[in-house]
Design an enzyme around this catalytic site. Sequence first.
Site, short mmCIF file in Angstrom:
data_model
loop_
_atom_site.label_atom_id
_atom_site.label_comp_id
_atom_site.label_asym_id
_atom_site.label_seq_id
_atom_site.Cartn_x
_atom_site.Cartn_y
_atom_site.Cartn_z
N CYS A 10 -8.69 -5.33 3.38
CA CYS A 10 -8.44 -6.46 2.49
C CYS A 10 -8.69 -7.79 3.21
O CYS A 10 -9.79 -7.99 3.73
CB CYS A 10 -7.02 -6.34 1.93
SG CYS A 10 -6.66 -7.52 0.63
N GLN A 11 -7.69 -8.66 3.31
CA GLN A 11 -7.89 -9.93 4.00
C GLN A 11 -8.22 -9.66 5.48
O GLN A 11 -8.99 -10.39 6.10
CB GLN A 11 -6.61 -10.77 3.89
CG GLN A 11 -6.71 -12.15 4.50
CD GLN A 11 -5.34 -12.78 4.68
OE1 GLN A 11 -4.37 -12.09 4.99
NE2 GLN A 11 -5.26 -14.07 4.46
#
Lengths: 371, 451
Positions: free
Chosen positions: A164-165
């Site tokens: 994800c991030q």
Amino acid sequence: MLTFPHKFKESLEDFNKFAANLRKGVENLASIDEILAGQSDSHERCGSCRSCLRSCTEKELVYQDGKRKLYRYKQRAKKVCHVPMLIVYALVNRYTMLDLQPNRSMIRNLLDQGQDVYLIDWGYADRMDRFMTMEDYIDGFINDCVDFIREQHQLDAINLLGVCQGGTFSTIYAALYPEKVKNFIPMVTPIDFDTKDSLLNVWASSFDVDLMVDAYGNVPGDMMNQAYTLLQPFTLSVQKYVNMVPIMEDSDKLADFLRMETWIFDSPDQPGETLRQFIKELYQGNKLVKGEFMLGGRKVELKNITMPVLNIYAELDTLVPPVSAKAMTKHVGSKDVQELTYPVGHIGMFVSGKTQKTLAPKIAEWINARL
Amino acid sequence: MQDFFKQQADWLKTWQENQEKLTKQYAELSQEFVENISGKKKEPDFFEGWFKSQSGLEEQFREFTSRMNEMINNTLGGKIHPDVLKFVNISFFEEFYKNWLSNLELPGGMKNPLGMDGGWQQATSFLRSFLEKDHPFFSTFSSSTITDQMSRVFGMLQGALGQEESAFSNIVNGYQDFFSKIFESTTAQGTEKLAEGFEKWTKEMEKHLSAPKLGINRELSHDMSQAMVMSQNFIQTYIKMARLVEATSRKAGIRFQTKLSESALKNKPVNKFSDICALWAVENETVFLEVMGTQEFAKLQGDFVNAGHQLKIQWNKLAEKALEPTPIALKRDLDLAIAEIHQMKRDMKTFQRELRAKENEARMAREAQTAAEEEANKAKAAVKAAEAAAQDEAKKAKAAVNAAETAAKDEAKKARAAEAAVEKLAERAKTDTKTVKAATGASTKTKSKNV
């Protein structure tokens, strides 16, 4: 609406069953141990008690800088891949999602496939982290960890897996330090932020992140959670808890449900400056794919990512829409890029039954073919 | 904890028995009601019993959910994070239950009289009651969060102002009261009316703040005046959001009712409690997400959130003002200190990295030097060994030459000796020849004589 007498009676009986489940559920709640989501640091292992059987995979702290830690997981396979893998999780929520419980653990599955797994734990940001920037995280701790592992294993490059991030951070890292990354595996990683496929991207265009950071300093994890809940407001606030009732009579299923809830609401605050940068530069400016993103005075060119890339994304992801993750394939400079997709949501990628069985073997197979 | 649960066990058992009894009674009365509906007039007692059983069920469930919540909180307290507990809140089941009961259409198509208040059609009411229960649904800026923050800031402000500035204190109190009331309103229309009152009051107070009485801090008055303007802005965006949420809820409610009717017409009535909840959630979500995915909603939400943050920054500023005369460290000072510490840490890290790089360079140079020295030593030893070998070879060559010379000399000597011997032998041979010749002559003479 009820039009038949027997249906009418049936519906009342069905409700009585619902209420009985609730009652049984409370009995079960009383007998459930402390609910942990992949955290066993405080528990002394015996290997056989209920806590041990439900707790996360064993790991060792190998490097630390303040509240940021690097763990190495204990090997589980006989034959271990000689190039280690570093997993970089997001600052949003906790890495424990990757090792929620023994039968829902991507890390355990990777270890079983003979991978040598390291993982970064960002810890819980507090007021002292208010001014941490993406440069501090990427050029700082990720780079330190990669160097540490390279030195330990006497290798020029290691395998990097970002989630994800954390995947976006890893992408930036791989573009800046391609010589240190042997194989790159972004998972559910947002790259192209100019999309209307996710409400988050639509909403981000209209709010002033400067005001938010100036008002709060670090942005409360609760606020982030509420924004995520709004992506499926009725499903996540109402339906989920109605669906909980039938499983309440099964104490194991109830514990699994609560473990997931514990993970969902275990949301660290977001360091103000990093969030400001992430939203302004990426969500609003979409600078990564435009080739305009700068980190520590250096331009981040996705074309510099020339190592093999395995781009993994979820087809039903409402947080990171497929189109955003898929953009990686188009923008990197590597000639060896593969995509791996699953018909699951953002979280399902890590906990669904299907991915539990096949995801780690596919990752390991892809890596082993490129050593 | 186990003891606590044991205490509740009897109550739960009784509850379930009552629930089943009342349900049975309700079903039987309803059945009877339907069977007799054609022509036969029911006695008032029958209706009384029928209503009683339904309200009894409602009452039962209300108590059940409240006790159940209490039990969940007690049993889970300490096991999971308090934030999770906030979400594991089953009190909204009561809302579902009430609506489900009141929405039941009796056999034969007769509408349940208890459903006349609207039931599910009043989706807005449901939404509001949801908000009031501090559920995080649409409550990023829920009234409780805002008024809590406000109380803290104005509490500090009041404390700092003391008795001397009572005129100012009155304004602060009035502001807080108005503001809280606005967020207590349960409809957009109600909020709007209160906001109108607030606007009038603000204009009035502006007069005092723009020309404050002697002794009142002018800077503080200015900041307070700005906070009021920002509040108005925030309230206006809140009203717009509330209107949109209400309108969307209404639309979603109609859609839900339509789906219920459609199912009934297809002889597939949604008769299970969990099915009716699921249908309600799905239909609402479809309608809401359609609205929430538009740029217009994003803009409205952005305006609302931004106005909230602006107001919060202004309140922070007011709180700082209140703390200025006290020895308590101000947020901005702490932020400055944290920023400096952070920069120092960053510099330290850069320095450590440079040091590490230099250490590496030095280590590499040392290693290279050691390697070079080793090579030099090896070369020296090789030269020595070569020299020694050469000397040996030279010695050997010399000895060989000497030996060869000696041998040659010996050979020469031998040759010379041989030559001498040859010469001697030649001499002797000559002598022998002469002797032979002489002997041969004598013999011939003798022979001739004999003949």
